[in-house]
Design a protein around this motif. Structure first.
Motif, PDB file in Angstrom:
ATOM      1  N   LEU A 463       0.835  -1.194   0.000  1.00 52.15           N
ATOM      2  CA  LEU A 463       0.000   0.000   0.000  1.00 52.15           C
ATOM      3  C   LEU A 463       0.874   1.249   0.000  1.00 52.15           C
ATOM      4  CD1 LEU A 463      -2.758  -0.994   2.609  1.00 52.15           C
ATOM      5  CD2 LEU A 463      -2.927  -1.034   0.111  1.00 52.15           C
ATOM      6  N   GLU A 467      -2.531   5.501   0.187  1.00 53.33           N
ATOM      7  CA  GLU A 467      -3.448   4.463   0.654  1.00 53.33           C
ATOM      8  C   GLU A 467      -3.398   4.308   2.170  1.00 53.33           C
ATOM      9  OE1 GLU A 467      -3.272   2.110  -3.612  1.00 53.33           O
ATOM     10  OE2 GLU A 467      -1.809   1.671  -2.023  1.00 53.33           O
ATOM     11  N   SER A 471      -6.365   4.759   4.768  1.00 58.14           N
ATOM     12  CA  SER A 471      -6.586   3.808   5.857  1.00 58.14           C
ATOM     13  C   SER A 471      -6.810   4.529   7.174  1.00 58.14           C
ATOM     14  CB  SER A 471      -5.384   2.857   5.988  1.00 58.14           C
ATOM     15  OG  SER A 471      -5.173   2.127   4.816  1.00 58.14           O
ATOM     16  N   TYR A 507      -9.087   9.549  -4.555  1.00 55.57           N
ATOM     17  CA  TYR A 507      -8.121   8.463  -4.771  1.00 55.57           C
ATOM     18  C   TYR A 507      -8.483   7.675  -6.028  1.00 55.57           C
ATOM     19  CZ  TYR A 507      -6.235   3.740  -4.198  1.00 55.57           C
ATOM     20  OH  TYR A 507      -5.629   2.522  -4.416  1.00 55.57           O
ATOM     21  N   ASN A 513      -4.042   4.960  -9.553  1.00 57.03           N
ATOM     22  CA  ASN A 513      -4.592   4.171  -8.446  1.00 57.03           C
ATOM     23  C   ASN A 513      -5.573   3.112  -8.934  1.00 57.03           C
ATOM     24  OD1 ASN A 513      -3.159   5.581  -6.489  1.00 57.03           O
ATOM     25  ND2 ASN A 513      -4.765   7.134  -6.263  1.00 57.03           N
ATOM     26  N   ILE A 515      -7.383   0.009  -9.115  1.00 56.47           N
ATOM     27  CA  ILE A 515      -7.479  -1.017  -8.066  1.00 56.47           C
ATOM     28  C   ILE A 515      -7.359  -2.417  -8.645  1.00 56.47           C
ATOM     29  CG2 ILE A 515      -8.985  -1.988  -6.273  1.00 56.47           C
ATOM     30  CD1 ILE A 515     -10.130   0.817  -5.871  1.00 56.47           C
ATOM     31  N   ARG A 527      -4.947  -3.625  -2.604  1.00 58.40           N
ATOM     32  CA  ARG A 527      -5.886  -2.521  -2.815  1.00 58.40           C
ATOM     33  C   ARG A 527      -7.334  -2.979  -2.670  1.00 58.40           C
ATOM     34  NH1 ARG A 527      -3.005   0.797  -7.888  1.00 58.40           N
ATOM     35  NH2 ARG A 527      -1.540   1.961  -6.548  1.00 58.40           N
TER      36      ARG A 527
END
Length: 553
Positions: A463, A467, A471, A507, A513, A515, A527
């Motif tokens: 991550l 990220e 979190s 994001y 990014n 996923i 992710r």
């Protein structure tokens, strides 16, 4: 996180005392997230609290604490800022372990279980059965129900209660309004009193009485018959509206039962025994001066009927609620009830009862706007928008979210045009769209054949810093929930959800990014693991608000 930092701080203070560097006992201190995330993950004011008893500058104390602080695997960095704040930055491993814990525990993680079965009574809505629920009633209903939901989710034993006044002049006026409309339905000339109820719902009640009874009620029918018919029909409508918002009640209590049981008379006599009653102008008054109130309050009106005011049965009602042994009693009131509630609680306390379990939520009123114009509302004149009409117009999810999207003690402007807009500026749409987007990510992952193993098998070290920042926001939810419960501030949940949704949308919108990337399954799994937790957190937060979490939009 706050608990871990607090434990490590307490241990550092103990080491400093053992070394003779500090002499004072550990004070009550706070650990909060800094407003600027660049300053770290947590900050404390303990050095400033200790400055006076220690006789040292706060920064000097902060240096002593820092020198004795042992962060282990949890805290990566300790810094001192400003006049003596101590800032902490957690390790990446700490956040990884918390993510795994969240995945393992599910709702038990998002909803900290600190209620321990303690009993809570939430009395809310409590609209008198004189007409349909209005927009103003809706804010009360949603606030109370969400406070109850928050307590239930965190391990409290909750009773939802509805208290209503079904006696007195307003109910006689309701009965007379129905009687007049009944006669008019039969073609008999009759005139509504000047302050009678004029809504179409009164005509409907009268029409149904004609269908059931014909003209048999023209002569000799009691006021009680018309009142009972109105109360039954209006309550059926109120219950139906509540059901549309997924609101239910466990207990219904009414004013007349308290009066007929003698509990209201007992209150008057008990106050008289304590010299807290005054009689003048033909009325019976609660003496304000001995209770610290700004003026005397009427308990029994003057006139031939000698009827109690609302506050008198309310005193008996709160005494009865306290006798049921609740650990917490929450009353949800509109701003026009502030003075009345103060008088009620003062009287209950004067009669020797511990009122500390009672907490009042006083909410401000709602202004409804459409096309930039204020919609006027008057219950008696029936120039109002009912709660049902609002639900029909914008939907139950939007109604609930909007009513919670302001602190209860602030005025609420409900913009119908915004509420109906399917766009990011509509906070309900924005949050629900985050959940739907996350759901689509997992449909995409399934098509790509990517498995989502549990957190212990995912390399969370893949991550990125962005990220990890996401979190940190995600993992704030348990603290937000606890604070919402302890401070009776449900608005914190939609505020948090809007922030989390915003962080996720920003994001997600970055091409870097991506996923689901079949060419990099390990990073994709890390992710996806994080995305799954965000999806769960959004759904859990929306559940507390009584709002759905759609899979598609």
């Amino acid at each position: 996180m706050k608990e871990i930092i607090s434990e490590l701080l307490t241990a550092a203070l103990e080491r400093a005392r053992a070394a003779g560097q500090l002499k004072s006992p550990t004070p009550a201190f706070t650990v909060e997230a800094p407003r600027d995330p660049r300053h770290g993950d947590g900050a404390t004011n303990v050095a400033m609290i200790l400055a006076r008893p220690e006789g040292k500058p706060p920064r000097a104390i902060a240096e002593i604490i820092k020198g004795n602080f042992q962060g282990g695997e949890e805290v990566a960095e300790v810094t001192i800022a400003g006049p003596g704040f101590i800032n902490f930055r957690m390790t990446a491993g700490f956040w990884h372990r918390r993510l795994v814990q969240a995945a393992r525990q599910g709702d038990r993680f998002w909803y900290p279980q600190f209620g321990c079965g303690r009993r809570v009574n939430v009395e809310f809505l409590s609209a008198n059965p004189t007409g349909p629920l209005t927009v103003g009633h809706g804010r009360n209903a949603v606030l109370g129900d969400t406070i109850a939901k928050l307590h239930q989710a965190t391990g409290f034993n909750v009773v939802r209660e509805y208290y209503f006044n079904n006696g007195g002049r307003q109910m006689r006026m309701l009965a007379e309004s129905v009687r007049v409309r009944y006669l008019q339905e039969l073609g008999i000339a009759a005139q509504l009193p000047p302050d009678g109820y004029q809504g179409e719902y009164i005509r409907e009640i009268a029409h149904n009485l004609v269908l059931r009874n014909g003209d048999r009620l023209v002569e000799g029918a009691s006021e009680e018959l018309f009142k009972a018919a109105a109360e039954q029909a209006i309550f059926a409508d109120i219950r139906h509206t509540c059901e549309r918002l997924s609101i239910h009640f466990d207990v219904y209590t009414n004013e007349l039962d308290l009066i007929r049981s003698g509990k209201v008379d007992a209150v008057i006599e008990a106050l008289r025994e304590r010299n807290l009653i005054a009689e003048y102008d033909g009325a019976i008054w609660l003496r304000g001066e001995p209770l610290g109130l700004d003026k005397d309050r009427v308990l029994i009106r003057s006139g031939p009927d000698r009827e109690p005011t609302y506050r008198t049965p309310d005193i008996a009602y709160h005494i009865e609620k306290l006798a049921r042994g609740f650990d917490l009693i929450v009353d949800v009131f509109g701003a026009d009830h502030i003075a009345e509630h103060e008088g009620v609680i003062a009287a209950v306390r004067a009669l020797g009862h511990d009122t500390s379990p009672i907490r009042a939520i006083i909410y401000q009123f709602v202004t409804l706007t459409r096309g930039g114009e204020k919609v006027k509302m008057s219950t008696r004149k029936a120039t109002y928008v009912t709660l049902d009409e609002l639900i029909d117009d914008v939907g139950a999810d939007v109604v609930r979210f909007f009513f919670l999207f302001r602190k209860s003690d602030t005025h609420l402007d409900f913009d119908i045009d915004l509420a109906k807009r399917q766009a990011p500026e509509n906070p309900v749409y924005y949050v629900q769209y985050a959940h739907a987007r996350l759901a689509s990510v997992f449909r995409e992952a399934e098509k790509a054949g990517l498995d989502i193993p549990d957190g212990e098998k995912v390399d969370l070290g893949l991550l990125s810093q962005e990220e990890l920042s996401l979190s940190r926001k995600l993992l704030e939810l348990p603290d937000i929930v606890r604070g919402s419960v302890e401070d009776l501030e449900p608005h914190r949940i939609p505020f948090y959800l809007l922030e989390l949704a915003g962080d996720f949308h920003r994001y997600y919108n970055k091409p870097s990014n991506r996923i689901v990337d079949p060419s990099d399954p390990a990073r994709s799994q890390a992710r996806l693991f994080l995305a799954g937790l965000i999806k769960n957190a959004v759904a859990s937060g929306l559940h507390l608000l009584g709002v759905t979490a759609p899979e598609r939009m």
